[in-house]
Scaffold this motif. Structure first.
Motif, PDB file in Angstrom:
ATOM      1  N   PRO A  40      -0.425   6.127   3.367  1.00 48.64           N
ATOM      2  CA  PRO A  40       0.624   5.160   3.041  1.00 48.64           C
ATOM      3  C   PRO A  40       0.450   4.654   1.609  1.00 48.64           C
ATOM      4  O   PRO A  40      -0.667   4.309   1.203  1.00 48.64           O
ATOM      5  CB  PRO A  40       0.396   4.032   4.055  1.00 48.64           C
ATOM      6  CG  PRO A  40      -0.953   4.270   4.646  1.00 48.64           C
ATOM      7  CD  PRO A  40      -1.285   5.693   4.467  1.00 48.64           C
ATOM      8  N   MET A  41       1.524   4.657   0.867  1.00 49.50           N
ATOM      9  CA  MET A  41       1.490   4.107  -0.501  1.00 49.50           C
ATOM     10  C   MET A  41       2.771   3.335  -0.755  1.00 49.50           C
ATOM     11  O   MET A  41       3.860   3.912  -0.814  1.00 49.50           O
ATOM     12  CB  MET A  41       1.345   5.237  -1.534  1.00 49.50           C
ATOM     13  CG  MET A  41      -0.058   5.802  -1.614  1.00 49.50           C
ATOM     14  SD  MET A  41      -0.215   7.067  -2.894  1.00 49.50           S
ATOM     15  CE  MET A  41       0.620   8.448  -2.144  1.00 49.50           C
TER      16      MET A  41
ATOM     17  N   GLU B  33       4.620   4.415   3.708  1.00 50.15           N
ATOM     18  CA  GLU B  33       4.036   3.192   3.136  1.00 50.15           C
ATOM     19  C   GLU B  33       4.071   1.983   4.088  1.00 50.15           C
ATOM     20  O   GLU B  33       4.908   1.913   4.999  1.00 50.15           O
ATOM     21  CB  GLU B  33       4.826   2.822   1.882  1.00 50.15           C
ATOM     22  CG  GLU B  33       6.271   2.417   2.141  1.00 50.15           C
ATOM     23  CD  GLU B  33       7.140   2.576   0.903  1.00 50.15           C
ATOM     24  OE1 GLU B  33       7.561   3.719   0.616  1.00 50.15           O
ATOM     25  OE2 GLU B  33       7.387   1.562   0.218  1.00 50.15           O
TER      26      GLU B  33
END
Ligand SMILES: Cc1cc2nc3c(=O)[nH]c(=O)nc-3n(C[C@H](O)[C@H](O)[C@H](O)COP(=O)(O)O)c2cc1C
Length: 332
Positions: A21-22, A55
């Motif tokens: 996740p970003m 994300e």
């Protein structure tokens, strides 16, 4: 090995490469998905990543890291989320989503946390959560999990790392409560219980943790493994191992710097783990899996700078990855 398939419960993943996740901080102030998100996730799926974990997606408006987080706190978010899950699936990857409450690190007007202790810097001092706040937040995690299922995600990751709400409960640095929640495992347990009641048993439930805080009086791999062991029988299938984020401290990061933490969590809990941290090439990732330090590897910043690293470089570690058909004339 990096490109060997893996089966977690009923979920078959074509390889062990994970996009972690970003946060892209690219949603509008209502947390809606837009074209950028579809291009961003679709491109990485075309690039051959086995598992994409969307994300940190906020379970409540006041649990947002920023006002541009994606949201999953209302049914109005569903059409956009369905499109992300679909674009990932249509391009050959497994779709995961991370759900989060940012706790004291929420950049909102009235942040809440386990205790009225600021993260520091320009962060506000949160209001200590009442029992009612705790119950409502657990309900919001549950509703978010239900929506994630209906939107079509295969894997749900609970954000229990990086100094956000769940981790704040787990760390003695941020949890100074005097009631039963001073044992932060209880909050985690109630969140996992609520989520498990709606997240289908055949789908994968993952938990991201910070396995170390890099200070003497913070959470340790042992205390985090203890928390995982306390809840794993409620339905946790996979641990995504990260570190830090709850205290302003300098971390000596080097390629693979969190792999030993991943191995430790794997050994202490018996669960499969995703490991990573500054992995800049496929050889290091292959070695991490081959040496048994983790079961899957996440590639964060590498995938930001090169979404096609796998289709172009799998051959460097001896694997011929199928090139996307429409791009065949570009293949070297
Ligand atoms: C732009 C950016 C946004 C991030 N957002 C999240 C997030 O939403 N949730 C999370 O658990 N970790 C987040 N992280 C941490 C990454 O998932 C990953 O653990 C970290 O970047 C280390 O891996 P890397 O060295 O391969 O990039 C973020 C990292 C970056 C660079």
């Amino acid at each position: 090995m990096l490109f060997d398939p893996i089966k977690i419960k009923n979920l078959e993943i074509k390889n062990r490469a994970v996009m972690p996740p970003m946060c892209m901080y690219s949603a509008n102030e209502e947390g809606f998905v837009n074209d950028f998100h579809l291009v961003h996730y679709g491109t990485r799926a075309i690039g051959g990543v086995g598992l994409i974990i969307q994300e940190a997606t906020a379970i409540t408006p006041n649990g947002r890291i920023s006002i541009h987080d994606l949201g999953i706190w209302s049914d109005d978010h569903m059409p956009g989320l369905k499109r992300i899950a679909k674009v990932i699936h249509d391009n050959g990857a497994i779709a995961g989503i991370q759900i989060n409450h940012a706790g004291r690190k929420a950049k909102v007007n009235h942040p809440i946390g386990p205790s009225a202790i600021s993260y520091g810097g320009d962060y506000q001092t949160p209001t200590e959560m009442t029992k009612r706040d705790i119950k409502e937040t657990i309900e919001a995690f549950k509703d978010a999990a239900h929506r994630a299922d209906k939107a079509g995600y295969d894997l749900l990751e609970i954000h229990g790392a990086h100094g956000y709400l769940i981790f704040e409960f787990l760390s003695p640095i941020s949890n100074h409560r005097s009631d039963e929640y001073k044992d932060g495992k209880l909050f985690l347990k109630e969140v996992v219980e609520a989520i498990s009641s709606v997240w289908p048993k055949e789908k994968v439930l993952a938990l991201r943790v910070s396995a170390y805080e890099y200070v003497d009086h913070g959470a340790t791999p042992e205390s985090i493994a203890d928390a995982i062991n306390f809840v794993k029988d409620l339905g946790i299938d996979l641990i995504d191992v990260s570190s830090g984020g709850n205290i302003l401290v300098k971390i000596n990061a080097y390629p693979g710097y969190q792999l030993d933490l991943a191995k430790k969590i794997k050994d202490l809990t018996g669960l499969p783990v995703i490991g990573g941290g500054l992995i800049g090439d496929l050889a290091l990732a292959t070695h991490a899996i081959g040496s048994g330090r983790c079961d899957m590897v996440y590639f964060g910043r590498l995938l930001l700078r090169d979404p096609y690293v796998f289709i172009n470089h799998a051959k460097d570690v001896g694997f011929e990855m199928p090139y996307p058909e429409p791009y065949m004339r570009g293949k070297k």
